[in-house]
Motif scaffolding. Sequence first.
Motif: not given
Lengths: 118, 956, 166, 95, 123, 514
Positions: B666, B670, B783, B785-786, D87-88, D90-92, E92, E95-96
């Motif tokens: 993961l 990224n 993408q 970010q939350a 990951f979904i 923040r990616g990081d 998630v 957020h999505r």
Amino acid sequence: MEFLIASAIGVMTAAGIYLVLRLRTFPVILGISLLTYAVNVFLFTSGRVVAGAPPVLRDDVTTYTDPLPQALVLTAIVISFGMTAVVVMIGLGAFLGSDDDHVDDQPDTLENEPEGKV
Amino acid sequence: MSLFFIVALPFFGALLPGLMNPAGRSACAGVTFTVTLAAFVGLLTNLPAIIAGDIVTARVDWMPALGLNFTLMLDSLGFFFALLILGIGLLIIAYARQYLSRNDNMGEFFTYLLLFQGAMVGIVLSDNILLLLIFWELTSLSSFLLIGYWKHLPEGRQGARMALTVTGMGGLAMIGGMLILGQIVGSYDLSVILQNRELIQADPLYLPALILILLGCFTKSAQFPFHFWLPHAMAAPTPVSAYLHSATMVKAGIFLMARMWPVLSGTTEWFVIVTTAGLITMVLGAVIALFKHDLKALLAFSTVSHLGLITMLLGTGTAFGAMAAVFHILNHATFKAALFMSAGIVDHEAHTRDIRRLGGLRRLMPVTFMIVMLAALSMAGIPLLNGFLSKEMMLEEAHHTVLFGSHWLVPVLATVGSLFSAAYCFRLISHVFFGPVRDDYPAKPHDPPAGMWLPPALLIIPVVVIGVAPFVAEPFVKLVTASVLGNAAEMPSAHLKIWHGLVPALYMSIIAVLGGLAMLFVFRPALRLWDAVPRPEAKVIFEAIITMAVKLSQVLVLPLHNGAFTRYAAIGTVTIVVAGYYAWTTGTVGAPMHDMQTADPVLISGWGMLVAATIGMVFLHRNRFLSLILMGIVGLMVSIGFVFLSAPDLAMTQFTVEVVTIILLLLALNFLPNNTPIESTVLRRMRDVAVAVAGGLASFALAYYYMLRDPVATSISEFHLANSYKGGGGTNVVNVILVDFRGFDTFGEIIVLSIAALLIYALTEALLSGPVRTRLLNRKPDQPQAGGVHPMMMVVLTRGMMPVVMMVGFYIFLSGHNEPGGGFIAGLIVSIGVVMQYMASGFSWTSARLKYPYHGVIGAGVLVAGFTGIGSWFVDKPFLTSDFTYVRIPPFQEFELATAALFDVGVFLSVVGAVMLSLESFSRLARRKDAVDSEHPMDIDPSRSDPVPRTAGEGV
Amino acid sequence: MTRAFYWLIPHPLLTLILAIVWMFLQNELSAGMIVFGFILGIIIPWGTSVWWPDTPKSFRLRKMIRYSFVVIWDIIVANIEVAWIVLTVPTSKLKPAWIIVPLRLKEPEAITLLAGTITLTPGTVSADLSDQGHSLLVHVLHTHDADAVREDIITRYEARLLEIFS
Amino acid sequence: MILATQFLNVALAITFLALALGQVMSMVRLVLGPTSGDRVLALDTMVINALGLVIVLGIHQGVQIYFEVALLIAMLGFVSTVAMARFILRGDIIE
Amino acid sequence: MTPQIIGTYFVCLFLIIGSGFVLVGAIGLLKFNDPMTRLHAPTKVGTVGIGMLLLASVVHSFDIGEPSTHELLIMAFLFVTAPISANFIGKVNIHRRACDTPPDPPLDDTWSTLSVPESDRDG
Amino acid sequence: MTHWLIAPVVLPAMLAPFIVLAARYHIGIQRVFSMTGVLMLVAISAGLAWATADGTIMLYQLGDWAAPFGIVVVGDRLSTMMILLTTVLALFVLIYAISSGWDDRGRHFHALFQFQLMGILGAFLTGDLFNLFVFFEVLLIASYGLMIHAGGTVRLRAGVQYVLFNLIGSTLFLFALGALYAETGTLNMADLANRVTLISADETVGIRVAAVLLLLVFAIKAALVPLHFWLPSSYAEAPAPVAALFAIMTKVGAYAIIRVYTLIFPPDLAITAGLHDTWLLPAALVSLAVGMVGVLAAKRFDRLVAFSIIGSMGMVLLSIALLSPEGIAAALYYIVHSTFAGAALFLIVDLVRSGRANLALTAQAPVAGATLTASLFFVAAIAMAGLPPLSGFLGKLLVLDAAFDSDLMVWIWAVVLGSSLISVVGFARAGSVLFWKAQSVAPSADADPVTPPATMSYVAIGGLVTLLALHTIFAGHMHGYTTATAAQLFSPEPYITTVVDTPGKLSDGKTEDH
Ligand code: NA
Ligand code: NA
């Protein structure tokens, strides 16, 4: 049971090989991981395959599954973990430098490739 | 002087010119001359023995098992050639001192020259054919350097490569021939081989050996169809041409034919091949020479022609022919070296070698003229000069030679060859020296200093002396001929003399000379005709062949090695499957030893999950994140499978490793694209499917076969089960194997893991200090970010869990020896606990609280494990010998203290260090420029602030 | 004496919990295990205390235990309810809803505990926290009266937690 | 006792079946998705079901040896779920 | 009816209850058509289901004479970690935008997941 | 009890973490430790080679467990010869790495270097097949680290392929080991040798597949065509000293083939008949051809050298595939030769690289030190192409001589001699373009002045060339030694009995259990 195990090994090997033959680093690495699973199970089955007879000595138990392949697979798992980490890192480094995660050399990069850049 | 010294002197002497370079040009030449002179004198000291008919030998074992020894032999043939090599060498050295310009590196030149000289002397003194081969190839190499001496000239480089290629090829062929010869005879010593004529000629491998050896000789001596390299080698400085192409290198092939004459000649094969090649070369060389305008080219082709002549003489296989050959070798060496040096003088003075731009030099360069005239007339076969004598003998021999059943073929062609030979000699004299003095020479020519003309002049002495008084040379020629003949033939009774009477040879000779003169008069129309006829240009053809070879090799090799890993992998897989299939089909299949065990429904459902997830990975692999989830399931199912099949240790390891691997992937994903595009064609995918299915079937078949069978003898693991407690002090046999029975494997394993971490760290450092760094710092997430970087619930939980995780880790570590677990799994657990902190509270906050340098942890781990192993040395036991004892300290129960546990501590430490260093390195890559280091572990903490009503205007 | 005790065991509750965990792990109750468990319970907090820079000031253990029983009971009862919903209520008839619980709790630990309780008691899942941490977002699986659910959460759980952490 | 053992065997079989069905259904959800959240959730469910499998195997074989495995799954199984969710989000996953 | 036999019946009972809950969790996961509602079933029905199985294991261990309670530890871990997983998956989904957007919070600006700094918003 | 036999593994294994732990920020201290370590290794290896020269088999039982139950390390002529070769090579490579500053262009060079040595030396010494796998992995992972040392995108791309291909190889190794264990129930090589003789003739597929898989594993390491594809770009892109050190890595594969196919599956073993001669020999011939054709085809100097490595491995493997004492003796002689020659060439590549824009075989202005570099290249190329007088030629003669009785003799001779010619042309072309044609190119005005290579760099390469010369001059002795080694390999009884019959811990109970 043996048939199931063997076929699982076969399926994982086939899927692993197919993914290894993909063109991008990421699926190739996943393919290698699948191959690793397959071979670990294969190595594991090279001893006696018995359900419910773990090789932990008990006073009243006489049948144990073969402990040696387990030790070998343990070593193999650890080693392949290290290898996976390394290949992921190298692949990532290569991608970051060229913005390209093709696993094959690309013709255009070959043409004007800076030789032995330090 | 010992033969070793004669051979070794030039080689060791070759070190001197380079050293003397700073001392000046004369010093260079002087030291070279001295070395050569020493060898020459050394050679002469053996003259009495030679005259007495003795053979001087010397021997040192080198590779006796192979039959390759440093065995030297000096007989009259060798003496003759060595004399030519060293004698003419002396003259060439003197000449070269004057010839080379100030821009030329003299030390380098003489170094190469001495190397070459040594190699040549080595050839003629070798008594071992393998040793001879070594010197043979050394001449190719050193002549490569000499011909290419003027590196800036493309002709020089090309000529050098051509010479090396052609003669090198011949040399390689000769290796084959010589090895066959040695195998036939059972020895590689010449003296032995020469005694075994019948054995060799009766062997079925005689013909291959002959052809291979002759390939070597012909290429070296520029025989048709390998004659083309020689003229191009003329790009070398003239001293080189004079040395290599008159007296030495090209004569090496002749020498070898003469040397092997007693065992190889006398058969039809020898006769047909050698005579034909010689004859064609003689005629062809002479014809081409006539129409060459470059002085050196003319001489080069004349050399080709004369070598053909000698070859033909050796080919006839008669004693008289051999004697004529020996005599002509001597004569040719004298007049041809003189001519080459004179050509160099002309070039040096007039600054051109083009015959069309010369003429009238007779008056301007009288001394040179005299030398050239005498030498050229000798070459033309004019009486009272030495060339005439040997040519007469050649014609005489030709007269008796019947080739392909024809009595006239050889005589006529020999006459034609002589005719053209005379013609180019006459052209050389008349077109260069006669005629009017011109006013358009590139430079005003005059005779050079004595240093330059003296060496050729000295060579004219034997030309004339032998020509007038052939009996002077006769004893020597016969002495050498005796060596050539060996036991194979009787010495011919004929004598060397000017007048033989009115024999056919005389008529042929007269025809040749007159015809040659006539040719001179019809030269211009003949030249027009020659120019009009299309001919293959050797250089063009050679270059074309080489270019084609390079292109062909590139077509063959480069597309295959173009960096297409996927093809490599496909080829590799197919190879493995095919090889395995071959091994299987050529063996016998044993019957199963057990019945299949019944499959549990649990197993079936697990199998279903595994297969579904695996196949799902294939079909959904383009969505990388999804395929990662599926890989997680595959790993999970494998773990559960291990549980089912009684391998709890494996299940735990697999599971924890899986977690770390997913985190790792993961972290990488990224940066990588989230999807894999469709790039391969349907056909390609079908190919891949075929390869994959083949591989899958193979592994299935193997696994199935092995699982239903038992090993051929009791497995060694029975010992482990029996002695795990007794000798290893633990009831978890897997763990005892890992830390005791096979602790050495585990030692290697933790080192692998440590190296992986170091490597990842080092690569991160390299990336972060290179051009990638800026990109990394400025990269934007691909993408949206939350919000909520460090979610509160997660932070609180991980904090709270940390001590418990540590405790569980400790428990797993301790119980490992007797229950499933151990240092490795404990290490992973602790690492995952720390990673949880990283994921929850962030990189910088967590790093700030972790004071342990992971490098140190890794190093300490390996050292602890290693020193535990070394510890056993002190009780005189091997590395990694374990010991354990039971201790009782109230209130604790009796517990075990084992060195294996200490070893496991090492394992634990290196695992923790390695995993943490790797993950930390990965996450360092993601540190962005605008990343704010958080002071607090969580980004929301209501206890730090009061609620701010949303409607209220007064803000934060 | 007290100082010495706190010097040796700065986190007595944690030490106790760890000792109990150790006993469970070992699956064995003996003097040696207890002593060893306490030793670990002392050592491990030392090594890991960097991870919790600001722990809650007060914590009432007895009330916490009572709270636990309430939650366990709720879990059992409500699980059956949810199972019933899953099995009988058709998807189209399902009435999910977001509810927002304004928080009086301040301590992160308390909020986490509340959120965990909400998630574990069936029918509700704590999905998110507001950006300053003063409201909790809860998703309800099936309800006709969202306000009642919120009230239930506040009175049944949050109130108790307020007492525990005061 | 024999009856009880038979009952136990039946109960174990039912449990295995339920767990297997649970796995299959989770797997279907995983493949169907449609959102990433669903997939991560499916994985999480499968991990928990796997934990159940391990426990029931222990009952089935009458051994305690799988305790450590189950403990690990329970303690660390959520880590990959969290990592994937992070990951979904923040990616990081480590910032 | 020895205690052992009674124990065995209890084991059966717990097993069957547990497997029922496990199944219900999976059904919920499969059945509902909204990501947020799907989240409910497995995160807790499943949890309780596994809890029952663990209970069965504890009783069984007493039954076979190797008493063990450490399964309770597993249960504890499960109950502690499940809310975190659920929380993350909920985030998630929010957020999505996989579910209905939640109403704004009364006291603060927005929900933590949706509070994205301006600079990151169009990433 | 003497512990010297394990020292070649333990010393670097302890030195490397020590360097990581104590000296990771001080390149000077790292160098001192690394160099000291290598010197000690040379001395130890020499001592071991000396001790085993008389045919003694040294045995070391790790953990005091007797074979086959524990892991043993075995020193015989072959293994001690290989470790001596490795350590001597390492010494010169290390000198070059230090003098050229390569070791300071990235992190952890010396630690990785020591680990690399540990892996290679362990692979040569171990008597256990699974342990061989472990050491393969150690040497591989260290080689990954060294290969991508200092980074750079091109190098990393090549590195990815190198790692991936080797991962496939490792997977195959495990398949082979599983198959072997399933079939025989043991992992110790000597024990395997005993047990394969028990397999009956009517159930041979199991062991045959195992044997051929094992052969393929080693063939990958030895870069046998068509399993060689990993080599060209990884060797070409690796830092020079690393590529030079890699010259020994392919030999590990060759060593393993020799060991396994003389000890476990000797040529006269009926059940595995037809595996090596049907496959190995033709493939080796193709390797030789491909390598040498590649020398002619290469457009870059580093690729050229890499291809010559493939060719030389073809030569080695072809000689091994004869599986005769003469063939093995020749192969061993050639292994020593090609290791030094290949290493020297790769270091020369670096000298050329440092003065040029790139390594394309095009004329570019000559650089400082070109004459000396050119001379060294000339000598090394002669050696590699197998021209007289250097050991390459003698090795070639030995191989040809050994092949005289082979069924494929004509093919062998034709390919050996033909490919030799091709490589001569290729090397001559390259040398003439790089060093001669360069003299017709004027240096461009804006080119940065290039500092000539350090003297010690030349010393390192010169040292390797000198070793080649010594290998030539003392060819008789060297060949005598390799012949004795081959003889020992072809009568393995002392090896087997020493390994299997030496008692260890609890060995008294062994008979009861069996
Ligand atoms: Na991405
Ligand atoms: Na088996």
